[in-house]
Design an enzyme around this catalytic site. Structure first.
Site, PDB file in Angstrom:
ATOM      1  N   GLY A  47      26.098 -36.581  57.350  1.00 27.48           N
ATOM      2  CA  GLY A  47      27.681 -37.021  57.200  1.00 27.48           C
ATOM      3  C   GLY A  47      28.219 -35.644  57.015  1.00 27.48           C
ATOM      4  N   GLN A  52      34.670 -30.349  53.150  1.00 26.00           N
ATOM      5  CA  GLN A  52      33.289 -29.847  53.208  1.00 26.00           C
ATOM      6  C   GLN A  52      33.556 -28.213  53.963  1.00 26.00           C
ATOM      7  OE1 GLN A  52      30.550 -33.219  53.530  1.00 26.00           O
ATOM      8  NE2 GLN A  52      29.503 -31.654  52.354  1.00 26.00           N
ATOM      9  N   CYS A  98      23.605 -33.669  49.352  1.00 28.77           N
ATOM     10  CA  CYS A  98      24.956 -33.009  50.099  1.00 28.77           C
ATOM     11  C   CYS A  98      24.548 -31.888  50.623  1.00 28.77           C
ATOM     12  CB  CYS A  98      25.782 -33.177  48.948  1.00 28.77           C
ATOM     13  SG  CYS A  98      27.476 -32.821  49.390  1.00 28.77           S
ATOM     14  N   LEU A  99      25.270 -31.567  51.760  1.00 26.41           N
ATOM     15  CA  LEU A  99      25.033 -30.219  52.396  1.00 26.41           C
ATOM     16  C   LEU A  99      25.932 -29.272  51.565  1.00 26.41           C
ATOM     17  CD1 LEU A  99      25.806 -30.954  56.100  1.00 26.41           C
ATOM     18  CD2 LEU A  99      23.672 -30.759  54.911  1.00 26.41           C
ATOM     19  N   HIS A 140      29.703 -41.930  50.411  1.00 29.31           N
ATOM     20  CA  HIS A 140      29.424 -40.797  50.116  1.00 29.31           C
ATOM     21  C   HIS A 140      30.475 -39.724  50.635  1.00 29.31           C
ATOM     22  CE1 HIS A 140      26.744 -36.851  49.313  1.00 29.31           C
ATOM     23  NE2 HIS A 140      27.677 -36.531  50.087  1.00 29.31           N
ATOM     24  N   GLU A 141      30.807 -39.710  52.100  1.00 29.50           N
ATOM     25  CA  GLU A 141      31.706 -38.826  52.676  1.00 29.50           C
ATOM     26  C   GLU A 141      33.063 -39.193  52.363  1.00 29.50           C
ATOM     27  OE1 GLU A 141      30.306 -36.628  53.985  1.00 29.50           O
ATOM     28  OE2 GLU A 141      28.482 -37.056  54.109  1.00 29.50           O
ATOM     29  N   HIS A 144      34.105 -37.278  49.302  1.00 31.57           N
ATOM     30  CA  HIS A 144      34.938 -35.855  49.291  1.00 31.57           C
ATOM     31  C   HIS A 144      36.393 -35.855  49.521  1.00 31.57           C
ATOM     32  CE1 HIS A 144      31.040 -33.753  49.384  1.00 31.57           C
ATOM     33  NE2 HIS A 144      30.644 -34.642  50.362  1.00 31.57           N
TER      34      HIS A 144
END
Length: 180
Positions: A47, A52, A98-99, A140-141, A144
């Site tokens: 994701g 981000q 997380c990226l 999660h996404e 953000h």
């Protein structure tokens, strides 16, 4: 398409509330979505949210690989202006990464069943019920978009570990499930 730079924890863009997308059919939004999917796949991740990659708009991309789907894999999906609705009060701890925080993993509670809605790149409404990993990824996404990181949801700092040591967290989860 292009690979985009992924903002890392500490970047103020990750803590800002993103603005709604006014026109989901705007070619710039389609281009951003394509670049986000390419970046997510290259990372590799499951994701990615627009903040981000430095774009303060309410858009996420995600996928659910076959080995994480519990049945139905979800191909790369674009969700614009998402709304998350928990379908009950049940939550479950699960391992997240997380990226934007590539060196850590943590156990975060998430609703186990949700309905998400929004629109696609064609402006058509999307509404779907999700459970398990699918529900976790979308939550999660979507976090953000409101300036939240998964570490904000971790309730005990003992539930954070480096990637190299995160197997201890999954072992602890398995052990907790065995005792229930």
């Amino acid at each position: 398409m292009a690979l985009l730079m992924i903002a890392q924890m500490g970047n103020p863009a990750l803590r800002a509330v993103a603005r709604p997308v006014a026109d989901p059919t705007d070619p710039d939004i389609a281009r951003l979505a394509a670049d986000m999917i390419e970046t997510m796949m290259d990372a590799p991740g499951v994701g990615l949210a627009a903040p981000q990659v430095g774009e303060s708009v309410r858009m996420i991309v995600f996928r659910v690989p076959p080995d994480r789907s519990g049945g139905e894999a979800i191909p790369p999906t674009v969700l614009i202006n998402p709304v998350i609705e928990p379908l009950d009060d049940e939550t479950e701890l699960g391992l997240e990464g997380c990226l934007s925080i590539p060196v850590l993993r943590g156990l975060a509670p998430r609703f186990t069943r949700i309905r998400y809605s929004g629109v696609g790149l064609d402006g058509a409404p999307i509404s779907r019920v999700a459970e398990g990993f699918h529900a976790r990824v979308v939550q999660h996404e979507a976090d953000h978009l409101d300036g939240h990181l998964y570490i904000d949801r971790v309730t005990d700092t003992r539930h954070l570990a480096t990637v190299e040591e995160s197997h201890h967290l999954t072992d602890a989860l398995k052990g907790a499930g065995d005792r229930e």
